[in-house]
Design an enzyme around this catalytic site. Structure first.
Site, short mmCIF file in Angstrom:
data_model
loop_
_atom_site.label_atom_id
_atom_site.label_comp_id
_atom_site.label_asym_id
_atom_site.label_seq_id
_atom_site.Cartn_x
_atom_site.Cartn_y
_atom_site.Cartn_z
N LEU A 1 43.81 37.08 38.95
CA LEU A 1 45.20 37.15 38.54
C LEU A 1 45.97 38.15 39.38
CD1 LEU A 1 44.65 37.15 34.67
CD2 LEU A 1 45.55 35.26 36.05
N GLU B 1 39.31 33.52 36.78
CA GLU B 1 40.48 33.43 37.64
C GLU B 1 40.89 34.81 38.16
OE1 GLU B 1 45.13 31.98 36.88
OE2 GLU B 1 43.75 32.33 35.20
N ASP C 1 38.84 46.12 22.68
CA ASP C 1 38.70 47.23 23.62
C ASP C 1 40.00 47.35 24.41
OD1 ASP C 1 37.62 49.32 25.04
OD2 ASP C 1 36.44 48.07 26.40
#
Length: 268
Positions: free
Chosen positions: A82, A80, A178
């Protein structure tokens, strides 16, 4: 890059209209695609797209923000797109809530359901019941022999002290793995997604240490995250050593001084 964009469009059943390179990926190619029907998505290459897709799903399942996986195959991940019209400087509090939500998900032990690699560096995620042993044998120890001999000897000394420096059995929280500012997407004053994960279950302080490696979270982040256990500042450089060693091996000797500094802060 066109081939990656075309592959992503095909995976979500669309016709490619336009593709734009997304900068910031050091180890993967990333493009933003627009389809003829107006849909947009992010397409990412990589050695293990299905692994990353599973991690994004795991993050989302906790209630923490992550982009939805739209499609995946053995070579391509489509996620997606965003909104990112904000700055983390206005969203530290919301990030604290998001990371606390993520860490609220507990695993059975330390590790992950599979090992994976970051570039040419293998990341060993075999399950372990002993946190200091996990950090010694599967995070710090494997870098010995791949770096300067004097740094390796200091890592040896630190590894020998980990049982007294780290808690034996902290809650095995789901880690992003991370967590730095570049992997946090923000719109206005809230976090829309945690991206590029390297998930496993471990001590939640690992993510907090990583977030503090290349910047400093605002006070509101820690207030929203919750009370830290005593001794976090002493453990912080030990946890920061792993990403520093990864950077040293992946990107070269420019990171040797960072490793040296963190070893000194850790007392070796």
């Amino acid at each position: 890059m066109n081939a990656l964009a075309e592959a992503g469009a095909a995976l979500i059943g669309g016709v490619l209209d336009h593709a734009t390179t997304v900068h910031g990926g050091d180890l993967s190619d990333v493009v933003l695609i627009r389809l003829a029907d107006g849909r947009e998505a992010v397409v990412k290459s990589g050695p293990a797209p299905r692994t990353e897709a599973a991690m994004l799903a795991a993050i989302s399942a906790t209630g923490a923000p992550a982009p939805a996986v739209l499609a995946v195959d053995d070579r391509t991940l489509v996620i997606e797109q965003l909104p990112t019209r904000g700055s983390l400087s206005y969203a530290w509090e919301n990030l604290g809530v998001a990371v606390a939500t993520l860490h609220g998900a507990q695993g059975p032990r330390y590790g992950w359901r599979e090992s994976y690699a970051c570039g040419l560096v293998r990341i060993d995620n075999r399950w372990s019941e002993d946190w200091p042993a996990f950090w010694a044998e599967q995070r710090l120890g494997p870098h010995r022999g791949h770096i300067d001999a004097s740094l390796s000897r200091r890592i040896d000394r630190l590894v020998g002290r980990l049982p007294e420096l780290l808690p034996a059995t902290p809650e095995p929280a789901l880690l992003h793995g991370d967590l730095w500012s570049g992997n946090v997407l923000v719109d206005h004053d809230h976090v829309t997604g945690l991206i590029d994960p390297a998930c496993y279950y471990g001590h939640g302080e690992v993510d907090l240490a990583m977030l503090s490696l290349f910047g400093q979270p605002g006070r509101s982040f820690f207030d929203a995250y919750g009370t830290l256990d005593p001794g976090f500042e002493q453990r912080r450089p030990i946890y920061q050593l792993w990403p520093a060693l990864m950077h040293l091996r992946l990107f070269g000797v420019g990171y040797a001084s960072l490793v040296d500094r963190l070893l000194r802060e850790a007392g070796v």
